[in-house]
Design an enzyme around this catalytic site. Structure first.
Site, PDB file in Angstrom:
ATOM      1  N   ARG A 168      61.781 115.555 -24.989  1.00 21.87           N
ATOM      2  CA  ARG A 168      62.603 116.769 -25.035  1.00 21.87           C
ATOM      3  C   ARG A 168      63.126 116.996 -26.449  1.00 21.87           C
ATOM      4  O   ARG A 168      63.335 118.135 -26.846  1.00 21.87           O
ATOM      5  CB  ARG A 168      63.805 116.641 -24.084  1.00 21.87           C
ATOM      6  CG  ARG A 168      63.459 116.717 -22.616  1.00 21.87           C
ATOM      7  CD  ARG A 168      64.741 116.832 -21.804  1.00 21.87           C
ATOM      8  NE  ARG A 168      65.664 117.686 -22.513  1.00 21.87           N
ATOM      9  CZ  ARG A 168      66.976 117.499 -22.577  1.00 21.87           C
ATOM     10  NH1 ARG A 168      67.536 116.510 -21.942  1.00 21.87           N
ATOM     11  NH2 ARG A 168      67.743 118.315 -23.263  1.00 21.87           N
ATOM     12  N   CYS A 186      70.979 116.955 -19.579  1.00 21.80           N
ATOM     13  CA  CYS A 186      71.159 115.501 -19.518  1.00 21.80           C
ATOM     14  C   CYS A 186      72.343 115.161 -18.606  1.00 21.80           C
ATOM     15  O   CYS A 186      73.346 115.865 -18.600  1.00 21.80           O
ATOM     16  CB  CYS A 186      71.465 114.955 -20.905  1.00 21.80           C
ATOM     17  SG  CYS A 186      70.023 114.726 -21.939  1.00 21.80           S
ATOM     18  N   LYS A 193      66.331 120.892 -32.962  1.00 19.82           N
ATOM     19  CA  LYS A 193      66.211 121.301 -31.551  1.00 19.82           C
ATOM     20  C   LYS A 193      67.369 122.203 -31.147  1.00 19.82           C
ATOM     21  O   LYS A 193      67.183 123.275 -30.583  1.00 19.82           O
ATOM     22  CB  LYS A 193      66.188 120.056 -30.653  1.00 19.82           C
ATOM     23  CG  LYS A 193      66.322 120.370 -29.174  1.00 19.82           C
ATOM     24  CD  LYS A 193      66.302 119.128 -28.323  1.00 19.82           C
ATOM     25  CE  LYS A 193      67.650 118.523 -28.049  1.00 19.82           C
ATOM     26  NZ  LYS A 193      68.505 119.247 -27.091  1.00 19.82           N
ATOM     27  N   ASN A 194      68.597 121.752 -31.426  1.00 19.77           N
ATOM     28  CA  ASN A 194      69.742 122.498 -30.929  1.00 19.77           C
ATOM     29  C   ASN A 194      69.937 123.830 -31.644  1.00 19.77           C
ATOM     30  O   ASN A 194      70.640 124.697 -31.147  1.00 19.77           O
ATOM     31  CB  ASN A 194      71.026 121.659 -31.046  1.00 19.77           C
ATOM     32  CG  ASN A 194      71.061 120.559 -29.999  1.00 19.77           C
ATOM     33  OD1 ASN A 194      70.213 120.518 -29.103  1.00 19.77           O
ATOM     34  ND2 ASN A 194      72.024 119.657 -30.104  1.00 19.77           N
ATOM     35  N   ARG A 199      80.002 118.585 -17.767  1.00 13.90           N
ATOM     36  CA  ARG A 199      79.505 119.693 -18.568  1.00 13.90           C
ATOM     37  C   ARG A 199      79.734 121.039 -17.897  1.00 13.90           C
ATOM     38  O   ARG A 199      78.807 121.783 -17.563  1.00 13.90           O
ATOM     39  CB  ARG A 199      78.040 119.495 -18.924  1.00 13.90           C
ATOM     40  CG  ARG A 199      77.805 118.191 -19.610  1.00 13.90           C
ATOM     41  CD  ARG A 199      76.430 118.042 -20.133  1.00 13.90           C
ATOM     42  NE  ARG A 199      76.268 118.573 -21.483  1.00 13.90           N
ATOM     43  CZ  ARG A 199      75.138 118.508 -22.163  1.00 13.90           C
ATOM     44  NH1 ARG A 199      74.087 117.968 -21.640  1.00 13.90           N
ATOM     45  NH2 ARG A 199      75.077 118.989 -23.381  1.00 13.90           N
ATOM     46  N   ASP A 213      75.845 112.931 -30.359  1.00 12.85           N
ATOM     47  CA  ASP A 213      74.393 112.772 -30.213  1.00 12.85           C
ATOM     48  C   ASP A 213      73.838 111.616 -31.046  1.00 12.85           C
ATOM     49  O   ASP A 213      72.637 111.329 -30.972  1.00 12.85           O
ATOM     50  CB  ASP A 213      73.673 114.078 -30.600  1.00 12.85           C
ATOM     51  CG  ASP A 213      73.846 115.162 -29.539  1.00 12.85           C
ATOM     52  OD1 ASP A 213      74.352 114.867 -28.445  1.00 12.85           O
ATOM     53  OD2 ASP A 213      73.473 116.320 -29.824  1.00 12.85           O
TER      54      ASP A 213
HETATM   55  C1  UD1 Z   1      75.798 120.885 -27.490  1.00 16.04           C
HETATM   56  C2  UD1 Z   1      74.509 120.192 -27.843  1.00 16.04           C
HETATM   57  C3  UD1 Z   1      74.555 118.732 -27.445  1.00 16.04           C
HETATM   58  C4  UD1 Z   1      75.774 118.066 -28.061  1.00 16.04           C
HETATM   59  C5  UD1 Z   1      77.045 118.840 -27.739  1.00 16.04           C
HETATM   60  C6  UD1 Z   1      78.268 118.299 -28.444  1.00 16.04           C
HETATM   61  C7  UD1 Z   1      72.887 121.977 -27.581  1.00 16.04           C
HETATM   62  C8  UD1 Z   1      71.691 122.471 -26.867  1.00 16.04           C
HETATM   63  N1  UD1 Z   1      73.413 120.838 -27.144  1.00 16.04           N
HETATM   64  O1  UD1 Z   1      75.945 120.802 -26.068  1.00 16.04           O
HETATM   65  O2  UD1 Z   1      73.356 118.096 -27.905  1.00 16.04           O
HETATM   66  O3  UD1 Z   1      75.897 116.750 -27.528  1.00 16.04           O
HETATM   67  O4  UD1 Z   1      76.880 120.214 -28.134  1.00 16.04           O
HETATM   68  O5  UD1 Z   1      78.065 118.262 -29.807  1.00 16.04           O
HETATM   69  O6  UD1 Z   1      73.325 122.576 -28.558  1.00 16.04           O
HETATM   70  N2  UD1 Z   1      82.857 121.867 -21.775  1.00 16.04           N
HETATM   71  C9  UD1 Z   1      83.688 122.344 -20.793  1.00 16.04           C
HETATM   72  N3  UD1 Z   1      83.624 123.685 -20.482  1.00 16.04           N
HETATM   73  C10 UD1 Z   1      82.766 124.539 -21.102  1.00 16.04           C
HETATM   74  C11 UD1 Z   1      81.917 124.025 -22.108  1.00 16.04           C
HETATM   75  C12 UD1 Z   1      81.977 122.688 -22.425  1.00 16.04           C
HETATM   76  O7  UD1 Z   1      84.479 121.612 -20.205  1.00 16.04           O
HETATM   77  O8  UD1 Z   1      82.749 125.732 -20.775  1.00 16.04           O
HETATM   78  C13 UD1 Z   1      82.934 120.416 -22.136  1.00 16.04           C
HETATM   79  C14 UD1 Z   1      81.651 119.681 -21.805  1.00 16.04           C
HETATM   80  O9  UD1 Z   1      81.663 119.249 -20.476  1.00 16.04           O
HETATM   81  C15 UD1 Z   1      81.683 118.543 -22.790  1.00 16.04           C
HETATM   82  C16 UD1 Z   1      82.372 119.150 -24.011  1.00 16.04           C
HETATM   83  O10 UD1 Z   1      83.050 120.320 -23.534  1.00 16.04           O
HETATM   84  O11 UD1 Z   1      82.454 117.492 -22.294  1.00 16.04           O
HETATM   85  C17 UD1 Z   1      81.453 119.503 -25.149  1.00 16.04           C
HETATM   86  O12 UD1 Z   1      80.530 120.420 -24.720  1.00 16.04           O
HETATM   87  P1  UD1 Z   1      79.827 121.493 -25.675  1.00 16.04           P
HETATM   88  O13 UD1 Z   1      80.343 121.398 -27.075  1.00 16.04           O
HETATM   89  O14 UD1 Z   1      79.891 122.799 -24.999  1.00 16.04           O
HETATM   90  O15 UD1 Z   1      78.351 120.943 -25.680  1.00 16.04           O
HETATM   91  P2  UD1 Z   1      77.013 121.705 -25.313  1.00 16.04           P
HETATM   92  O16 UD1 Z   1      77.021 123.060 -25.946  1.00 16.04           O
HETATM   93  O17 UD1 Z   1      76.719 121.568 -23.886  1.00 16.04           O
END
Ligand code: UD1
Length: 422
Positions: free
Chosen positions: A400, A118, A22-23, A123, A308
């Protein structure tokens, strides 16, 4: 709304085919915006999130055809007819924020709603925006939308990420493909999905080195072209189905499973007592029947233990012979499955980012509520061994990210069915 009924019914045996990730597929779909030529994706999983992202991409002018019963997606963004990704679409899926980088790089302008997804934490998207600003974009936040402009194109830059964010790495990497000059992303995410995105971009003509390491170097090119790319196996689906026979007993072969996609998780599974064997067609997980050993885990960016799979691992630890500690370091609100597991008789105490799980002899079926994607599946896993019937409500979260989980689990002997909601 549909619900899933599951009854504890003994061991699972057989084979389960692992779907495409999915991701990964979501990010590959966003990459289609970078070129006016077709991008064809194969080994596509059939998931609700794909429909949601398709709506976002179609609203921008990308044509999408589903072939081979949804297993192949042909995306064609010959012309971008809109530069605005609307709130009503983006709020349903955080990954749709990853249209920002490609759209900005291709069109010089992108207006994207702040994301949803979610409810597992704040985030933020600050790193996404900082990365694009470093590439020369002007960013304004207005009425819940990010307005990003770069009328004269993006310029290569150094992008040090304060945390190895998956989404920010991917947004920056896709945008940098069409920037002038060299971009270096430091402290980049090393997740297999990010590496798979780089492989797809390279197939489209991008010049990227170091994907899969913490330093990714991108040499901008004028134009990208079409490509055909296969989606890698879903390591989170794989990890979920590895836990199932540990909870229920038995032995399951995961077709297409790959140990290299989940190194830390595999090690923790072995510590818990699972026997893992690489087979000709994937990965076999056997529960030797000696009980589940308690194992402590801390979630970390790849190659660490994936956040995850934390909820599913907790479901397994609920049946362990002793006490385990699960530390969640990626998201601040990711123990929403704990109160639902308590309703089934688990012994879990959450304090801040740590859950203390004391294994119990037995759990009982109950009505429980799915609160997010991975939480939902942890309740199904627990239900495989709980006495009586577990009804997991609000399963739209599950759809999802898991393709017809009830069919895959019943094929290996689980008593599980979907009940159509009104
Ligand atoms: C992706 C995955 C999700 C997985 C996560 C961590 C997808 C669609 N989703 O989510 O399933 O759980 O990686 O492996 O690929 N953060 C900030 N600022 C930012 C970006 C992130 O503070 O600009 C924080 C987030 O709030 C979170 C952490 O960084 O606490 C990790 O987020 P991130 O690695 O960006 O996860 P996603 O890309 O949202």
């Amino acid at each position: 709304m549909d619900s899933i009924l599951v009854k504890g019914n003994g061991a699972l045996n057989g084979q389960i085919l692992i779907a495409g990730a999915k991701n990964t597929v979501l990010k590959l779909m966003c990459a289609a915006l970078l070129t006016d030529e077709p991008l064809t994706l194969t080994n596509v999983p059939r998931l609700a999130d794909i429909g949601t992202l398709s709506d976002v991409l179609e609203s921008l002018g990308c044509e999408i055809a589903q072939l081979s019963n949804g297993r192949v997606l042909a995306l064609n963004a010959t012309e971008l007819t809109s530069h605005k990704a609307d709130y009503d679409l983006v709020r349903k899926l955080r990954a749709s924020f990853n249209v920002l980088g490609p759209m900005l790089a291709r069109a010089g302008e992108a207006i994207v709603s702040m994301p949803g997804g979610c409810a597992i934490g704040a985030r933020a998207v600050d790193m996404h925006l900082d990365a694009l600003e470093r590439l020369g974009a002007t960013i304004e936040l207005k009425d819940g939308y990010v307005h990003a402009t770069a009328p004269n194109g993006l310029k290569g830059a150094e992008i040090p990420l304060r945390f190895a964010s998956v989404g920010a790495t991917e947004n920056a990497m896709t945008a940098a493909c069409l920037a002038k000059g060299t971009t270096v992303i430091k402290n980049a995410a090393r997740e297999p999905d990010t590496k798979a995105l780089a492989d797809c971009l390279i197939a489209m003509g991008a010049q990227i080195e170091g994907a899969g390491t913490d330093t990714i170097t991108i040499q901008g090119v004028e134009k990208l072209h079409g490509a055909t790319q296969a989606v890698i196996p879903d390591r989170i689906e794989m990890g979920t189905f590895m836990i199932a026979p540990m909870i229920a007993g038995g032995s399951v072969e995961l077709l297409g499973g790959r140990m290299d996609l989940i190194p830390s998780f595999a090690q923790k599974m072995e510590e818990a007592g699972a026997i893992l064997e690489e087979t000709k067609h994937g990965l076999k997980v056997t529960n030797p029947g000696n009980g589940i050993k308690p194992v402590n885990v801390t979630t970390e960016p790849f190659p660490g233990f994936p956040t995850d799979l934390q909820a599913q691992f907790m479901a397994m630890m609920c049946f362990a012979d002793g006490v385990s500690f699960l530390n969640e370091t990626i998201f601040e609100n990711r123990f929403m499955h704990a109160p639902e597991l308590l309703r089934m008789g688990a012994n879990v105490e959450v304090q801040g980012g740590t859950a203390t799980v004391t294994g119990v002899e037995k759990m009982n079926g109950a009505q429980v509520m799915a609160t997010d994607l991975r939480a939902s599946v942890s309740l199904i896993l627990a239900g495989l061994r709980a006495e009586g019937e577990t009804q997991v409500n609000r399963v739209y979260h599950l759809d999802r990210g898991y393709e017809r989980i009830e069919q895959k689990l019943s094929a290996v002997g689980a008593t599980i069915e979907r009940v159509q909601g009104s």
